[in-house]
Design a protein around this motif. Structure first.
Motif, PDB file in Angstrom:
ATOM      1  N   TRP A   7      88.780 -29.833   7.394  1.00  0.00           N
ATOM      2  CA  TRP A   7      87.367 -30.153   7.597  1.00  0.00           C
ATOM      3  C   TRP A   7      86.537 -28.887   7.545  1.00  0.00           C
ATOM      4  CZ3 TRP A   7      86.231 -35.154   7.514  1.00  0.00           C
ATOM      5  CH2 TRP A   7      87.186 -36.076   7.931  1.00  0.00           C
ATOM      6  N   ARG A   8      85.359 -29.004   6.994  1.00  0.00           N
ATOM      7  CA  ARG A   8      84.407 -27.888   7.048  1.00  0.00           C
ATOM      8  C   ARG A   8      83.751 -27.853   8.427  1.00  0.00           C
ATOM      9  NH1 ARG A   8      78.850 -26.875   5.277  1.00  0.00           N
ATOM     10  NH2 ARG A   8      78.528 -29.012   4.579  1.00  0.00           N
ATOM     11  N   VAL A   9      83.482 -29.033   8.946  1.00  0.00           N
ATOM     12  CA  VAL A   9      82.853 -29.150  10.272  1.00  0.00           C
ATOM     13  C   VAL A   9      83.632 -30.172  11.082  1.00  0.00           C
ATOM     14  CG1 VAL A   9      80.748 -29.766  11.514  1.00  0.00           C
ATOM     15  CG2 VAL A   9      80.576 -28.693   9.265  1.00  0.00           C
ATOM     16  N   LEU A  10      84.085 -29.760  12.271  1.00  0.00           N
ATOM     17  CA  LEU A  10      84.840 -30.671  13.135  1.00  0.00           C
ATOM     18  C   LEU A  10      83.917 -31.357  14.140  1.00  0.00           C
ATOM     19  CD1 LEU A  10      87.944 -28.418  13.754  1.00  0.00           C
ATOM     20  CD2 LEU A  10      87.998 -30.657  12.653  1.00  0.00           C
ATOM     21  N   LEU A  11      84.370 -32.514  14.606  1.00  0.00           N
ATOM     22  CA  LEU A  11      83.573 -33.296  15.552  1.00  0.00           C
ATOM     23  C   LEU A  11      83.363 -32.550  16.876  1.00  0.00           C
ATOM     24  CD1 LEU A  11      82.457 -36.323  15.981  1.00  0.00           C
ATOM     25  CD2 LEU A  11      84.524 -36.610  17.336  1.00  0.00           C
ATOM     26  N   SER A  12      84.463 -32.108  17.470  1.00  0.00           N
ATOM     27  CA  SER A  12      84.380 -31.474  18.789  1.00  0.00           C
ATOM     28  C   SER A  12      85.594 -30.569  18.982  1.00  0.00           C
ATOM     29  CB  SER A  12      84.335 -32.557  19.879  1.00  0.00           C
ATOM     30  OG  SER A  12      84.258 -31.977  21.156  1.00  0.00           O
ATOM     31  N   PRO A  13      85.589 -29.410  18.295  1.00  0.00           N
ATOM     32  CA  PRO A  13      86.780 -28.548  18.356  1.00  0.00           C
ATOM     33  C   PRO A  13      86.889 -27.824  19.690  1.00  0.00           C
ATOM     34  CG  PRO A  13      85.039 -27.476  17.111  1.00  0.00           C
ATOM     35  CD  PRO A  13      84.498 -28.819  17.511  1.00  0.00           C
ATOM     36  N   PRO A  14      88.105 -27.385  20.060  1.00  0.00           N
ATOM     37  CA  PRO A  14      88.230 -26.539  21.247  1.00  0.00           C
ATOM     38  C   PRO A  14      87.465 -25.242  21.013  1.00  0.00           C
ATOM     39  CG  PRO A  14      90.388 -27.002  20.245  1.00  0.00           C
ATOM     40  CD  PRO A  14      89.355 -27.593  19.346  1.00  0.00           C
ATOM     41  N   GLU A  15      86.848 -24.708  22.052  1.00  0.00           N
ATOM     42  CA  GLU A  15      86.064 -23.481  21.900  1.00  0.00           C
ATOM     43  C   GLU A  15      86.542 -22.472  22.928  1.00  0.00           C
ATOM     44  OE1 GLU A  15      82.607 -25.814  22.292  1.00  0.00           O
ATOM     45  OE2 GLU A  15      82.244 -25.907  20.137  1.00  0.00           O
ATOM     46  N   VAL A  16      87.481 -21.644  22.525  1.00  0.00           N
ATOM     47  CA  VAL A  16      88.054 -20.652  23.433  1.00  0.00           C
ATOM     48  C   VAL A  16      87.801 -19.255  22.885  1.00  0.00           C
ATOM     49  CG1 VAL A  16      89.854 -22.135  24.431  1.00  0.00           C
ATOM     50  CG2 VAL A  16      90.295 -20.962  22.276  1.00  0.00           C
ATOM     51  N   GLY A  17      87.928 -18.255  23.742  1.00  0.00           N
ATOM     52  CA  GLY A  17      87.619 -16.888  23.295  1.00  0.00           C
ATOM     53  C   GLY A  17      88.347 -15.849  24.120  1.00  0.00           C
ATOM     54  N   ASP A  18      87.736 -14.672  24.182  1.00  0.00           N
ATOM     55  CA  ASP A  18      88.392 -13.524  24.818  1.00  0.00           C
ATOM     56  C   ASP A  18      88.697 -13.751  26.295  1.00  0.00           C
ATOM     57  OD1 ASP A  18      88.269 -12.274  22.427  1.00  0.00           O
ATOM     58  OD2 ASP A  18      86.483 -11.076  22.888  1.00  0.00           O
ATOM     59  N   VAL A  19      87.786 -14.439  26.999  1.00  0.00           N
ATOM     60  CA  VAL A  19      87.995 -14.633  28.448  1.00  0.00           C
ATOM     61  C   VAL A  19      89.253 -15.455  28.667  1.00  0.00           C
ATOM     62  CG1 VAL A  19      86.942 -15.528  30.567  1.00  0.00           C
ATOM     63  CG2 VAL A  19      85.483 -14.621  28.764  1.00  0.00           C
ATOM     64  N   GLU A  20      89.381 -16.551  27.921  1.00  0.00           N
ATOM     65  CA  GLU A  20      90.544 -17.428  28.063  1.00  0.00           C
ATOM     66  C   GLU A  20      91.822 -16.682  27.677  1.00  0.00           C
ATOM     67  OE1 GLU A  20      87.754 -18.135  26.574  1.00  0.00           O
ATOM     68  OE2 GLU A  20      87.009 -20.092  27.225  1.00  0.00           O
TER      69      GLU A  20
END
Ligand SMILES: Cc1ncc(COP(=O)(O)O)c(C=O)c1O
Length: 385
Positions: A7-20
């Motif tokens: 998919w180019r655009v997902l419905l509701s992807p997980p959003e994690v980053g440096d803190v996690e």
């Protein structure tokens, strides 16, 4: 675009980053790689602080939490449990785990939450018939918050316990009260598509500390506190892992940013589509601060021929993932023949509704593009409206 394609655009992807990532590696390095450990304890304390709940137990899923919540309020074999028909299957599945029967109740046409008037009527009817349900399950849908105060008052008037399914609405509130705080017990989900993910997980929360302690005990195989394996109850393997909890702690620290991101997404859709005749957004009640998990809209069939499937296909063909709105439980084959009070509002919601890409990191120009693509699916009349 078919399943398995990128998919180019997902419905509701997980959003994690440096803190996690940092918290996860810290937990890993500490060797608490088990369904026990300091991050679970801290995650529970932080969830209690966020929601105002007296106690929280972190579990392996929202579904497991519902199972233990219903058990905790005494639902058992042969009982009826009233539940909003417009929800995800897990709200109803958990009722059946206990041998109880889900009985579905329709929703409000504007907010899509359990209709308190209909609930009141049904509980009054059941009072007269002597068929009082063992519990009511209300659901906070798409990140908004139902009128928990009113629903709790209706339940109290009929002496029925309220369980709140707040799986989708962590961080949301109504009149300053966090989602899930009016029921005797409530649950959260940390599935990968939710506002707070632990890579799969859930929680049970209540002001009744002993209820939560008992759920925690059952979730760890009902082990008695003795130096050998001693069981006085049937247990479950429902505890959250420490690595998952570490990720969850990071997600809590960044939750406000994600809510702000998703709010901006909804506002952009509203700007492009809000004034279009034939498109309706989920109504946000006065005093409600949703987490905007999924922006969901309904299409008027007269203005949008072939709705919402045509819109869904148009988006999918260019790699944009949208999804049909929830199909109500009373229309699910697995619940064929189950009792339902009303049902037409939820059925119409499914027929006309679509959840749109809602991720907090979604470029707002892409949101505009999605809005334009939706407009292109409209009939000529709507486009000139
Ligand atoms: C309303 C609702 N209830 C329950 C669940 C179940 O949660 P989980 O997937 O964590 O088991 C979900 C979502 O997954 C949900 O959306």
């Amino acid at each position: 675009m078919s399943a398995g394609q990128t998919w180019r655009v997902l419905l509701s992807p997980p959003e994690v980053g440096d803190v996690e990532r940092e918290l996860l590696l810290g937990a890993f390095d500490s060797n608490w790689v088990a369904p026990a450990g300091p991050d679970i304890d801290a995650f529970e304390a932080e969830l209690a602080e966020l929601t105002g709940a007296g106690a929280v137990a972190a579990l392996s899923s929202g579904t497991a939490a519902l199972h233990l919540a219903l058990m905790a309020v005494g639902v058992g074999a042969g009982d009826d449990v009233l539940v909003s028909t417009l929800t995800f299957g897990a709200s109803a599945f958990a009722i059946t785990y206990l041998g109880a029967r889900p009985c579905f109740v329709d929703c409000d046409p504007d907010t899509w939450h359990l209709d308190p008037d209909l609930l009141d009527e049904e509980l009054t009817r059941r009072d007269r018939a002597g068929t009082r349900p063992a519990a009511v399950v209300s659901v906070d849908l798409y990140g908004s918050v139902a009128d928990g105060e009113r629903i709790a008052a209706v339940c109290a008037a009929h002496d029925v316990v309220l369980v709140q399914d707040a799986a989708e609405s962590i961080g949301a509130s109504r009149n300053g009260v966090a989602s899930g705080r009016q029921g005797r017990v409530s649950i959260l989900s940390f599935n990968g598509n939710k506002m707070v993910t632990t890579g799969g997980g859930g929680a049970i929360m209540s002001d009744d500390v002993s209820l939560v302690s008992h759920a925690r005990y059952l979730s760890t195989q009902a082990r008695q506190p003795v130096p050998w394996y001693e069981h006085a109850d049937i247990g479950f393997n429902y505890r959250m892992g420490n690595l998952n909890a570490a990720v969850g702690r990071g997600q809590l620290r960044t939750l406000d940013e994600r809510i702000a991101g998703r709010r901006a997404v909804r506002e952009t859709y509203e700007r492009v589509l809000g004034a279009v005749e034939g498109i309706r957004f989920q109504q946000i009640p006065e005093g409600c601060a949703p987490n905007h998990w999924l922006t969901t809209v309904m299409f008027d069939p007269e203005r949008f021929a072939g709705r919402p499937a045509a819109v869904l296909d148009a988006l999918r063909s260019v790699g944009i993932e949208a999804r049909h709105a929830f199909k109500p439980m009373h229309l699910q084959p697995v619940f064929a023949g189950a009792p339902v009070v009303g049902g037409a509002v939820a059925a119409e919601h499914f027929e006309r509704g679509l959840s749109l890409p809602s991720g907090s990191r979604l470029d707002l120009e892409v949101v505009e593009e999605i809005g334009e693509r939706i407009l292109a699916c409209a009939t000529t009349e709507t486009r000139s409206a």
